[in-house]
Every structure is written in C-alpha cells, then in structure tokens.
Design a protein around this motif. Structure first.
Motif, PDB file in Angstrom:
ATOM      1  N   ILE A 262     -14.741 -21.239  20.499  1.00  0.00           N
ATOM      2  CA  ILE A 262     -14.253 -21.301  19.163  1.00  0.00           C
ATOM      3  C   ILE A 262     -13.220 -20.308  19.089  1.00  0.00           C
ATOM      4  N   ALA A 263     -12.041 -20.443  18.330  1.00  0.00           N
ATOM      5  CA  ALA A 263     -10.912 -19.811  18.027  1.00  0.00           C
ATOM      6  C   ALA A 263     -11.308 -19.105  16.577  1.00  0.00           C
ATOM      7  N   ILE A 264     -10.817 -17.741  16.542  1.00  0.00           N
ATOM      8  CA  ILE A 264     -11.161 -17.111  15.434  1.00  0.00           C
ATOM      9  C   ILE A 264      -9.555 -16.851  14.640  1.00  0.00           C
ATOM     10  N   ASP A 265      -9.259 -17.142  13.493  1.00  0.00           N
ATOM     11  CA  ASP A 265      -8.101 -16.705  12.853  1.00  0.00           C
ATOM     12  C   ASP A 265      -8.300 -15.802  11.831  1.00  0.00           C
ATOM     13  N   VAL A 266      -7.700 -14.701  11.961  1.00  0.00           N
ATOM     14  CA  VAL A 266      -7.526 -13.496  11.087  1.00  0.00           C
ATOM     15  C   VAL A 266      -6.598 -13.562  10.122  1.00  0.00           C
ATOM     16  N   ARG A 267      -6.517 -13.728   8.829  1.00  0.00           N
ATOM     17  CA  ARG A 267      -5.661 -13.648   7.901  1.00  0.00           C
ATOM     18  C   ARG A 267      -5.965 -12.518   6.752  1.00  0.00           C
ATOM     19  N   ILE A 268      -5.099 -11.326   6.894  1.00  0.00           N
ATOM     20  CA  ILE A 268      -5.138  -9.996   6.128  1.00  0.00           C
ATOM     21  C   ILE A 268      -3.823 -10.128   5.439  1.00  0.00           C
ATOM     22  N   ASP A 269      -4.215  -9.846   4.074  1.00  0.00           N
ATOM     23  CA  ASP A 269      -2.907  -9.614   3.484  1.00  0.00           C
ATOM     24  C   ASP A 269      -2.353  -8.251   3.394  1.00  0.00           C
ATOM     25  N   VAL A 296     -22.213 -23.812  13.235  1.00  0.00           N
ATOM     26  CA  VAL A 296     -21.725 -25.153  12.625  1.00  0.00           C
ATOM     27  C   VAL A 296     -20.494 -25.527  12.690  1.00  0.00           C
ATOM     28  N   THR A 297     -19.698 -24.680  13.496  1.00  0.00           N
ATOM     29  CA  THR A 297     -18.511 -25.055  14.013  1.00  0.00           C
ATOM     30  C   THR A 297     -18.536 -25.786  15.175  1.00  0.00           C
ATOM     31  N   PRO A 298     -18.038 -27.030  15.495  1.00  0.00           N
ATOM     32  CA  PRO A 298     -17.850 -27.994  16.619  1.00  0.00           C
ATOM     33  C   PRO A 298     -17.124 -26.811  17.812  1.00  0.00           C
ATOM     34  N   LYS A 299     -17.685 -27.149  19.250  1.00  0.00           N
ATOM     35  CA  LYS A 299     -17.004 -26.488  20.236  1.00  0.00           C
ATOM     36  C   LYS A 299     -15.542 -26.728  20.081  1.00  0.00           C
ATOM     37  N   ALA A 300     -14.751 -25.501  20.550  1.00  0.00           N
ATOM     38  CA  ALA A 300     -13.235 -25.749  20.634  1.00  0.00           C
ATOM     39  C   ALA A 300     -12.612 -25.956  19.105  1.00  0.00           C
TER      40      ALA A 300
END
Length: 388
Positions: A262-269, A296-300
């Motif tokens: 799983i990829a993690i997107d980080v969004r910090i103002d 609950v997030t699908p693989k990939a």
C-alpha cells in the motif's frame, strides 16, 4: 374549616419541597435526613418524636438509623416483636396508637422500613394522610440508593478484577512473549537460497516474529484501553510540529504498509502551527486510524495522511479507499465495543476507542466522515501552540 384547609395546603407544599429532594439523595443517610425534614414540615417536630427504622433481614431485626433528637430507648428491635414497628412491618399497614403512628415503607411489595412518629399531630387524620404521602416516597427512594450502592460495589469489583487480569496479561505474558520474539529473531538469521530447509526455517521465523509482534501490540492496546477507561492516561505535552507527528504515525505502520504493498500519500499544508500535545500519544492515535485504513484498503491501494489548519485547530486526517462505513453506524463508532455490521472493519472497535480516548484526553475532537462505497476519513482536531 378554611383555616384548617390552608394549613393542610401549606404543609403539603412544604412536604413537596422536601420530597422533591429525594431524587438527589446519594445514600440512605440522605434519605433519612429528608424523612426527618419531612416530618418537621408537617409540624411533627417535638424532640425525639420522629424516627426512621430499616429492616435488616439477615439479622432478623429492625434498626433505627435516624431520629429527630437523641433517644434513650432501644435502637434495635426484633422483627417478630410485639411492638408497633413490628406490627406495621408484618401487616404492611399503618399502626396508630394514641398520639403515635408507625407507617411501613414499602418497595417492590416488601416492607423495608418504618417511619415512626409520636406527636400530638399524629392523631389528626390530615397529618396521618400527609405522613402516608411521605412514606410512599421514602420506600422507593431507599430502594433506589440501595440498588445504586449494589451497582457501584459490583462495578468496583469488576474493575478490580479487570485490572488484575490486565496485570497478568501485561506482565506475565510479556516475559514469555519476549522469549518467543528473541527465538524468532534467531531463526531469521538462517538464510541460504541454496538450502530449502534453511529457507523454510527463515519463513517460519518470519511468521512467528510477525504474529508475536501483533500479540505485543494487542497487549499494549488492552493496557492503554484500561488506562484510558480509568481516566489515568498520562500525557507529556510539548509544542509539536504536525509533520513530525504524521511521520511518526507513518513509521509505526511502515511494516504493514510494505507487506500489503500500500502506498501512503502525505499532504501537509505549509506554515502549520505547533500542536500542544504529547506527540507520541497523538502519533499512536493517528497510527491506529491508519492501521484500520490499511486493513480495508486493497493491496497496491493508497491511503492518505493529511494535516491542515481549521480555525484555531490543526486537523490531522486519515483517508482510506475502502468500502466505507454506513452513516447510521457513525454515532457509535468510537464505542469500545463497536463492530461494523458489514464485517469489513472487523476488529476496529478497540483501536478506535483508544484513539478517541487519547484525543479527548488532549481536549480535542475526533470524528469520521463516510458513506457506503465512498471510503472513510477520520479527523482529529487539536489545539495549537507556538508556530513550529
């Protein structure tokens, strides 16, 4: 006649003022004090004329627990004695003797006590009727505070039992678990692509190590939940940068994310102020929410960790691309015993309760926005400190 009617109405109004306070009585002593105050409101207030007696069925006696003044007579009588108190209890009806009256206090069909009054007014029908009104209120009030005391005692016993169990879980299980982890780490040292047996040993070691770490996290969760539930969560507050907290949370779930691809997107103002918090605890809460998102997030797939400013707060968010949570389940989401009806978020209840407890201990807010098929976003709003 008119003057008598006014007197009765006046006494009835005074009695209502006393009985209204029975709802707030915290114990039997409070009820007893109000019983005597009720008698005084009916002008039955000569020294030593009013008393409250309660039955002790185990000892087969009835005891005087309160009196309007010091009494020199017996404070304990046999239940089967031939006295006005005993007769009132056995017949469950008032016993009138000259200028005295003994009125049973009943609850759930049983006589649990007696209101005894010896006063010239006691021979008056109007006074007897008003004392009957008072007695009708005293029986249920005594039963209520007794029931509350039983519930409190049982709750205290249950809490002590739970703490003892958690002590065993957190202490006695950690030692053998540590040994298992060390053994698994040793097995991980075996690696030889040309030797199937050694490769098999390493695979088994990885599995043992992974499940042991999971067990250690579950133990930590149980201890944390107990601490939060008891209101004993300790915080070490310091102005903390939102980015640092988000990075700590991402680090905590790095292994799970890697395993599931799983990829993690980080969004910090930019320019966010510091949060006045215990950064380790807030990162723990955020990581718990992120761990739920990975389940609950699908693989990939992808999950998003974000931080933004809203008014005087910094809001930390975790978004997943899972199936979402039905709107009717959101109000009870942070109950420690919540389980999703869909079964997709199975096992999230305790993690959500811990996150909720950590946020509330900081004086913050936590909530979720979701809908079936639209994923779920958890939000944590915390107060800010100096700019970081």
């Amino acid at each position: 006649m008119e003057a008598q009617s006014k007197s009765i109405l006046h006494r009835l109004a005074s009695l209502r003022g006393v009985t209204a306070k029975l709802e707030t009585a915290a114990n039997v002593d409070d009820v007893a004090a109000l019983a005597l105050a009720g008698c005084a409101a009916l002008d039955c207030r000569q020294p030593g004329t009013a008393a409250l007696w309660l039955v002790d069925p185990a000892a087969r006696v009835v005891r005087r627990i309160a009196a309007a003044a010091e009494r020199q007579d017996e404070a304990e009588l046999a239940l089967d004695g031939d006295h006005a108190i005993g007769r009132a209890l056995r017949t469950r009806a008032p016993v009138v003797d000259a200028s005295a009256i003994a009125i049973p206090l009943c609850s759930r069909g049983d006589a649990i006590g007696v209101l005894a009054v010896s006063d010239p007014h006691a021979s008056e029908p109007a006074t007897q009727a008003l004392l009957g009104v008072l007695a009708d209120q005293l029986g249920p009030a005594i039963q209520r505070v007794r029931d509350a005391a039983v519930i409190t005692r049982r709750t205290d016993d249950a809490l002590r039992t739970r703490e003892e169990i958690l002590s065993v879980v957190s202490h006695d299980l950690r030692n053998p678990l540590g040994t298992i982890l060390m053994g698994a780490s040793t097995l991980l040292q075996f690696a030889d692509p040309d030797d199937p047996k050694l490769s098999r040993i390493r695979t088994i070691g990885e599995r043992i190590h992974r499940q042991s770490e999971r067990m250690a996290r579950l133990i930590d969760d149980l201890v944390d939940f107990s601490t939060i539930d008891a209101g004993k969560l300790a915080l070490q507050r310091t102005p903390s940068a939102p980015r640092v907290i988000v990075e700590l949370a991402a680090e905590r779930i790095a292994t799970v994310v890697q395993e599931r691809g799983i990829a993690i997107d980080v969004r910090i103002d930019d320019g966010l102020p510091a949060i006045d918090c215990d950064p380790e605890r807030v990162a723990q809460a955020l990581a718990s929410l992120a761990a739920i998102a990975t389940k609950v997030t699908p693989k990939a797939g992808r999950i998003e960790l974000a931080a933004r400013r809203v008014g005087d707060d910094v809001v930390l968010s975790v978004h997943d691309s899972g199936p979402g949570i039905p709107a009717d389940e959101l109000p009870e989401l942070f109950d420690g015993y919540w389980r999703s009806k869909t079964g997709v978020y199975k096992g999230a209840g305790l993690a959500l309760a811990i996150a909720h407890g950590i946020v509330v201990a900081h004086g913050g807010r936590i909530w979720a926005e979701s809908g079936s098929g639209a994923g779920c976003t958890f939000h944590v709003a915390l107060g800010t400190g100096a700019t970081a």
